[in-house]
Design a protein around this motif. Sequence first.
Motif, PDB file in Angstrom:
ATOM      1  N   ASP A   1       0.821  -1.208   0.000  1.00  0.00           N
ATOM      2  CA  ASP A   1       0.000   0.000   0.000  1.00  0.00           C
ATOM      3  C   ASP A   1       0.858   1.263   0.000  1.00  0.00           C
ATOM      4  OD1 ASP A   1      -2.396  -1.430   0.065  1.00  0.00           O
ATOM      5  OD2 ASP A   1      -2.361  -1.575   2.255  1.00  0.00           O
ATOM      6  N   VAL A   2       2.162   1.108   0.219  1.00  0.00           N
ATOM      7  CA  VAL A   2       3.083   2.248   0.174  1.00  0.00           C
ATOM      8  C   VAL A   2       3.261   2.677  -1.279  1.00  0.00           C
ATOM      9  CG1 VAL A   2       5.449   3.015   0.645  1.00  0.00           C
ATOM     10  CG2 VAL A   2       4.273   1.479   2.251  1.00  0.00           C
ATOM     11  N   THR A   3       3.165   3.963  -1.545  1.00  0.00           N
ATOM     12  CA  THR A   3       3.362   4.460  -2.904  1.00  0.00           C
ATOM     13  C   THR A   3       4.846   4.469  -3.237  1.00  0.00           C
ATOM     14  OG1 THR A   3       1.388   5.852  -2.785  1.00  0.00           O
ATOM     15  CG2 THR A   3       3.016   6.401  -4.474  1.00  0.00           C
ATOM     16  N   LEU A   4       5.218   3.798  -4.308  1.00  0.00           N
ATOM     17  CA  LEU A   4       6.608   3.753  -4.759  1.00  0.00           C
ATOM     18  C   LEU A   4       6.842   4.840  -5.799  1.00  0.00           C
ATOM     19  CD1 LEU A   4       7.079  -0.108  -5.221  1.00  0.00           C
ATOM     20  CD2 LEU A   4       7.513   1.281  -3.183  1.00  0.00           C
ATOM     21  N   THR A   5       7.939   5.560  -5.654  1.00  0.00           N
ATOM     22  CA  THR A   5       8.288   6.629  -6.584  1.00  0.00           C
ATOM     23  C   THR A   5       9.704   6.419  -7.082  1.00  0.00           C
ATOM     24  OG1 THR A   5       6.879   8.192  -5.388  1.00  0.00           O
ATOM     25  CG2 THR A   5       8.488   9.116  -6.921  1.00  0.00           C
ATOM     26  N   VAL A   6       9.863   6.346  -8.384  1.00  0.00           N
ATOM     27  CA  VAL A   6      11.178   6.224  -9.004  1.00  0.00           C
ATOM     28  C   VAL A   6      11.777   7.612  -9.185  1.00  0.00           C
ATOM     29  CG1 VAL A   6      12.390   5.596 -11.134  1.00  0.00           C
ATOM     30  CG2 VAL A   6      10.617   4.088 -10.205  1.00  0.00           C
ATOM     31  N   GLU A   7      13.031   7.790  -8.759  1.00  0.00           N
ATOM     32  CA  GLU A   7      13.756   9.037  -8.984  1.00  0.00           C
ATOM     33  C   GLU A   7      14.790   8.797 -10.087  1.00  0.00           C
ATOM     34  OE1 GLU A   7      15.311  10.878  -5.485  1.00  0.00           O
ATOM     35  OE2 GLU A   7      13.422  10.710  -4.379  1.00  0.00           O
ATOM     36  N   LEU A   8      14.604   9.466 -11.208  1.00  0.00           N
ATOM     37  CA  LEU A   8      15.539   9.343 -12.329  1.00  0.00           C
ATOM     38  C   LEU A   8      16.769  10.187 -12.048  1.00  0.00           C
ATOM     39  CD1 LEU A   8      16.338   8.498 -15.215  1.00  0.00           C
ATOM     40  CD2 LEU A   8      15.041  10.485 -16.034  1.00  0.00           C
ATOM     41  N   THR A   9      17.930   9.538 -11.881  1.00  0.00           N
ATOM     42  CA  THR A   9      19.137  10.266 -11.504  1.00  0.00           C
ATOM     43  C   THR A   9      19.643  11.141 -12.647  1.00  0.00           C
ATOM     44  OG1 THR A   9      20.758   8.625 -12.242  1.00  0.00           O
ATOM     45  CG2 THR A   9      19.782   8.305 -10.057  1.00  0.00           C
ATOM     46  N   GLU A  10      20.521  12.064 -12.282  1.00  0.00           N
ATOM     47  CA  GLU A  10      21.058  13.024 -13.243  1.00  0.00           C
ATOM     48  C   GLU A  10      22.300  12.520 -13.970  1.00  0.00           C
ATOM     49  OE1 GLU A  10      23.856  13.507  -9.856  1.00  0.00           O
ATOM     50  OE2 GLU A  10      21.783  12.869 -10.159  1.00  0.00           O
ATOM     51  N   ARG A  11      22.814  11.349 -13.583  1.00  0.00           N
ATOM     52  CA  ARG A  11      24.091  10.894 -14.133  1.00  0.00           C
ATOM     53  C   ARG A  11      23.980  10.578 -15.625  1.00  0.00           C
ATOM     54  NH1 ARG A  11      24.880   9.567  -8.712  1.00  0.00           N
ATOM     55  NH2 ARG A  11      23.357   7.865  -8.724  1.00  0.00           N
ATOM     56  N   TYR A  12      24.889  11.130 -16.377  1.00  0.00           N
ATOM     57  CA  TYR A  12      24.892  11.007 -17.837  1.00  0.00           C
ATOM     58  C   TYR A  12      25.375   9.635 -18.263  1.00  0.00           C
ATOM     59  CZ  TYR A  12      26.343  11.893 -22.686  1.00  0.00           C
ATOM     60  OH  TYR A  12      26.524  11.823 -24.043  1.00  0.00           O
ATOM     61  N   ASP A  13      24.731   9.088 -19.280  1.00  0.00           N
ATOM     62  CA  ASP A  13      25.160   7.833 -19.886  1.00  0.00           C
ATOM     63  C   ASP A  13      25.293   8.081 -21.386  1.00  0.00           C
ATOM     64  OD1 ASP A  13      25.329   5.281 -21.105  1.00  0.00           O
ATOM     65  OD2 ASP A  13      24.339   4.353 -19.378  1.00  0.00           O
ATOM     66  N   PRO A  14      26.516   8.036 -21.924  1.00  0.00           N
ATOM     67  CA  PRO A  14      26.715   8.361 -23.340  1.00  0.00           C
ATOM     68  C   PRO A  14      26.025   7.388 -24.288  1.00  0.00           C
ATOM     69  CG  PRO A  14      28.711   7.400 -22.414  1.00  0.00           C
ATOM     70  CD  PRO A  14      27.781   7.646 -21.268  1.00  0.00           C
ATOM     71  N   ASN A  15      25.616   6.230 -23.780  1.00  0.00           N
ATOM     72  CA  ASN A  15      24.992   5.219 -24.626  1.00  0.00           C
ATOM     73  C   ASN A  15      23.466   5.331 -24.670  1.00  0.00           C
ATOM     74  OD1 ASN A  15      27.503   3.854 -25.222  1.00  0.00           O
ATOM     75  ND2 ASN A  15      27.455   3.103 -23.113  1.00  0.00           N
ATOM     76  N   ILE A  16      22.910   6.300 -23.942  1.00  0.00           N
ATOM     77  CA  ILE A  16      21.450   6.431 -23.867  1.00  0.00           C
ATOM     78  C   ILE A  16      21.060   7.847 -24.238  1.00  0.00           C
ATOM     79  CG2 ILE A  16      19.421   6.224 -22.393  1.00  0.00           C
ATOM     80  CD1 ILE A  16      21.053   4.309 -20.631  1.00  0.00           C
ATOM     81  N   ASP A  17      20.279   7.997 -25.290  1.00  0.00           N
ATOM     82  CA  ASP A  17      19.880   9.344 -25.702  1.00  0.00           C
ATOM     83  C   ASP A  17      18.608   9.764 -24.990  1.00  0.00           C
ATOM     84  OD1 ASP A  17      17.626   8.266 -27.098  1.00  0.00           O
ATOM     85  OD2 ASP A  17      18.861   7.945 -28.885  1.00  0.00           O
ATOM     86  N   ASN A  18      18.319  11.059 -25.072  1.00  0.00           N
ATOM     87  CA  ASN A  18      17.189  11.618 -24.337  1.00  0.00           C
ATOM     88  C   ASN A  18      15.853  11.063 -24.812  1.00  0.00           C
ATOM     89  OD1 ASN A  18      18.896  13.099 -22.765  1.00  0.00           O
ATOM     90  ND2 ASN A  18      18.487  15.069 -23.748  1.00  0.00           N
ATOM     91  N   LEU A  19      15.718  10.787 -26.095  1.00  0.00           N
ATOM     92  CA  LEU A  19      14.464  10.239 -26.599  1.00  0.00           C
ATOM     93  C   LEU A  19      14.158   8.899 -25.943  1.00  0.00           C
ATOM     94  CD1 LEU A  19      12.055  10.282 -28.502  1.00  0.00           C
ATOM     95  CD2 LEU A  19      13.513   9.275 -30.282  1.00  0.00           C
ATOM     96  N   THR A  20      15.174   8.077 -25.772  1.00  0.00           N
ATOM     97  CA  THR A  20      14.979   6.776 -25.123  1.00  0.00           C
ATOM     98  C   THR A  20      14.539   6.966 -23.674  1.00  0.00           C
ATOM     99  OG1 THR A  20      16.667   5.784 -26.551  1.00  0.00           O
ATOM    100  CG2 THR A  20      16.098   4.594 -24.550  1.00  0.00           C
ATOM    101  N   ILE A  21      15.105   7.948 -22.998  1.00  0.00           N
ATOM    102  CA  ILE A  21      14.724   8.234 -21.613  1.00  0.00           C
ATOM    103  C   ILE A  21      13.268   8.684 -21.537  1.00  0.00           C
ATOM    104  CG2 ILE A  21      15.171   9.729 -19.632  1.00  0.00           C
ATOM    105  CD1 ILE A  21      18.115   9.816 -20.629  1.00  0.00           C
TER     106      ILE A  21
END
Length: 236
Positions: free
Chosen positions: A104-124
């Motif tokens: 019953d606890v609400t889970l919240t994902v926090e997307l970190t700020e760390r850059y990954d050169p293999n992942i573009d913004n559109l994919t995120i």
Amino acid sequence: MRSVSHFKGEQAMITFYGQPKFANIDNATTASGYELLIRQQVDGRWLLPEDFTALPSDQFEYLLRKALQAIPSTITRVSFNLERVHFINPAFLDMVQHVQADTDVTLTVELTERYDPNIDNLTIVQAAKAFFDAGIEVVVDDVGSGNNLPGLVEALTPYVVGYKFGIQNLRPYATDADLRDRLGFWAEQAERKAKRFEIAGVESLDDVENTQAIPACSDIQGYYFGQPVPLCTEDL
């Protein structure tokens, strides 16, 4: 509840610490939530892992379930960080959905700020939409730093519930006025977009005084209010 395997070996001693979150500065006596922070035991000490991306989804699930068992019954919301490589991995979305279905606890994902050169913004952005469509809350962590800059935050906005500002990323900041300007900018963006605005890294009375000028804050945390504490430290 799904069966989650026990893990042995080089990653055996990993756990979640919990740092309390409070609704606002004026109500900082009873925590309303926790942020879960990964720690790894090295030579008898609990430290930040060298590689946050090394944790597989099934071990993450095991640790998350153990942490949820350990938190006080008064806690209604728990957040935890996902690195970009995890955030775009469907296995992690599937894992969060299964855990959320069992609590019953609400889970919240926090997307970190760390850059990954293999992942573009559109994919995120596409991954954020997948979480949104699945009914899982996402907050953009450390807005204004790392890779979570205004352009990406704007693209993520339709699919997230809030923005989180980390004072620690500016420390030592040039002036109080500079900090308040940056806080004010993101608070205004959150209010304009009808998003929650969280502040982390509050460590001193000066930080408290600077954040008091931000009335839109919905959650606040930092060493000034409560340090991270171990929730479960047995050998996995």
